[in-house]
Design a protein around this motif. Structure first.
Motif, short mmCIF file in Angstrom:
data_model
loop_
_atom_site.label_atom_id
_atom_site.label_comp_id
_atom_site.label_asym_id
_atom_site.label_seq_id
_atom_site.Cartn_x
_atom_site.Cartn_y
_atom_site.Cartn_z
N ASP A 290 34.57 2.62 13.28
CA ASP A 290 33.80 2.68 12.03
C ASP A 290 32.31 2.85 12.32
N LEU A 291 31.83 2.12 13.32
CA LEU A 291 30.43 2.22 13.70
C LEU A 291 30.10 3.64 14.17
N ALA A 292 31.00 4.25 14.95
CA ALA A 292 30.78 5.61 15.44
C ALA A 292 30.75 6.62 14.29
N GLN A 293 31.61 6.41 13.30
CA GLN A 293 31.62 7.31 12.15
C GLN A 293 30.31 7.20 11.35
N ILE A 294 29.84 5.97 11.18
CA ILE A 294 28.58 5.78 10.45
C ILE A 294 27.41 6.34 11.25
N GLU A 295 27.47 6.17 12.58
CA GLU A 295 26.42 6.74 13.43
C GLU A 295 26.44 8.26 13.36
N SER A 296 27.63 8.84 13.30
CA SER A 296 27.76 10.29 13.17
C SER A 296 27.15 10.77 11.85
N GLN A 297 27.43 10.04 10.78
CA GLN A 297 26.85 10.39 9.47
C GLN A 297 25.33 10.29 9.50
N MET A 298 24.82 9.27 10.19
CA MET A 298 23.37 9.10 10.31
C MET A 298 22.76 10.29 11.06
N ALA A 299 23.45 10.75 12.09
CA ALA A 299 22.96 11.91 12.85
C ALA A 299 22.97 13.17 11.98
N LYS A 300 24.00 13.34 11.16
CA LYS A 300 24.05 14.48 10.24
C LYS A 300 22.90 14.41 9.23
N ASP A 301 22.63 13.21 8.75
CA ASP A 301 21.54 13.04 7.79
C ASP A 301 20.18 13.31 8.44
N ARG A 302 20.03 12.93 9.71
CA ARG A 302 18.80 13.21 10.44
C ARG A 302 18.64 14.72 10.61
N TYR A 303 19.74 15.39 10.93
CA TYR A 303 19.72 16.86 11.04
C TYR A 303 19.38 17.49 9.69
N GLY A 304 19.92 16.96 8.61
CA GLY A 304 19.61 17.47 7.27
C GLY A 304 18.14 17.34 6.95
N LEU A 305 17.51 16.23 7.37
CA LEU A 305 16.08 16.05 7.16
C LEU A 305 15.28 17.07 7.96
N VAL A 306 15.66 17.28 9.21
CA VAL A 306 14.96 18.26 10.04
C VAL A 306 15.08 19.66 9.43
N GLN A 307 16.26 19.97 8.93
CA GLN A 307 16.49 21.27 8.31
C GLN A 307 15.64 21.43 7.03
N ALA A 308 15.59 20.38 6.22
CA ALA A 308 14.78 20.42 5.00
C ALA A 308 13.30 20.57 5.33
N GLU A 309 12.82 19.87 6.36
CA GLU A 309 11.42 20.01 6.77
C GLU A 309 11.13 21.42 7.30
N SER A 310 12.10 21.99 8.01
CA SER A 310 11.95 23.35 8.52
C SER A 310 11.88 24.35 7.36
N ASN A 311 12.74 24.16 6.35
CA ASN A 311 12.71 25.05 5.18
C ASN A 311 11.37 24.93 4.45
N LEU A 312 10.85 23.71 4.35
CA LEU A 312 9.55 23.51 3.70
C LEU A 312 8.45 24.25 4.47
N ALA A 313 8.48 24.16 5.79
CA ALA A 313 7.47 24.86 6.60
C ALA A 313 7.60 26.38 6.42
N THR A 314 8.82 26.87 6.30
CA THR A 314 9.05 28.30 6.13
C THR A 314 8.50 28.80 4.79
N VAL A 315 8.76 28.06 3.70
CA VAL A 315 8.28 28.52 2.40
C VAL A 315 6.77 28.35 2.28
N ARG A 316 6.20 27.36 2.95
CA ARG A 316 4.74 27.23 2.99
C ARG A 316 4.14 28.44 3.72
N MET A 317 4.78 28.84 4.79
CA MET A 317 4.31 30.01 5.54
C MET A 317 4.41 31.27 4.68
N ALA A 318 5.46 31.36 3.87
CA ALA A 318 5.60 32.52 2.98
C ALA A 318 4.44 32.58 1.98
#
Length: 192
Positions: free
Chosen positions: A93-121
């Motif tokens: 259960d701990l590993a599954q929650i840790e996996s979800q946390m890693a996905k959420d961290r990746y989602g944040l990085v992706q959202a920040e990258s998209n923000l940087a891209t549209v700012r550049m546009a």
């Protein structure tokens, strides 16, 4: 013996059936169309800036949501780690929650990258340098304004016809063609 001949020919059109008037009016309409083409460029630039602004607003909201989601999954992971230490939860259960946390961290990085891209546009549209810093101010719309019903499609179409230069240019094209048709029979009558 010398032979020579001289001749003078002259032509003078007394009346062309308003051909000059129609050609002059047609030229004026074409000039007006060219001015509308300039307005069209300005309109497209305004729409591109508006689209970039909306993309930035959307991306900032996505970053905020991703941040909150990561905070939630981090607190769930910390809670699950304490429960696992206490023996009340399994390491799976701990590993599954840790996996979800890693996905959420990746989602944040992706959202920040998209923000940087549209700012550049937006910087590209405004022709700003890469090192230029821009600050986007929120629109400040109230909930009532956001949730208000959009106008009827007839109203939207009427506003578009009045505002968009393409519609005005098309109307002028029709008038130019009408003048061309008026000139054509007069011009061909002079040939015969």
């Amino acid at each position: 013996m010398y032979n020579s001949s001289y001749g003078i020919n002259a032509g003078w059109t007394v009346w062309e059936g308003n051909v000059r008037k129609y050609r002059l009016e047609s030229a004026r309409l074409i000039r007006d169309q060219q001015l509308l083409a300039g307005e069209d460029v300005v309109k497209n630039l305004k729409l591109a800036i508006l689209q970039a602004y909306l993309d930035i607003m959307y991306s900032e909201e996505a970053v905020e949501i991703a941040t909150r989601t990561l905070e939630t999954s981090t607190s769930q992971f910390e809670r699950a780690a304490k429960l696992t230490e206490a023996g009340r939860s399994s390491s799976v259960d701990l590993a599954q929650i840790e996996s979800q946390m890693a996905k959420d961290r990746y989602g944040l990085v992706q959202a920040e990258s998209n923000l940087a891209t549209v700012r550049m546009a937006l910087k590209k549209i405004l022709m700003l340098g890469l090192d230029s810093e821009i600050e986007i101010v929120s629109s400040g719309f109230t909930d009532e304004e956001v949730l208000a019903l959009p106008p009827a499609k007839d109203e939207v179409f009427a506003a578009a016809v009045a505002w968009l230069p393409e519609f005005k240019s098309n109307r002028l094209s029709k008038e130019v063609y009408d003048y061309d048709i008026k000139v054509q029979p007069s011009a061909t009558a002079g040939i015969a």
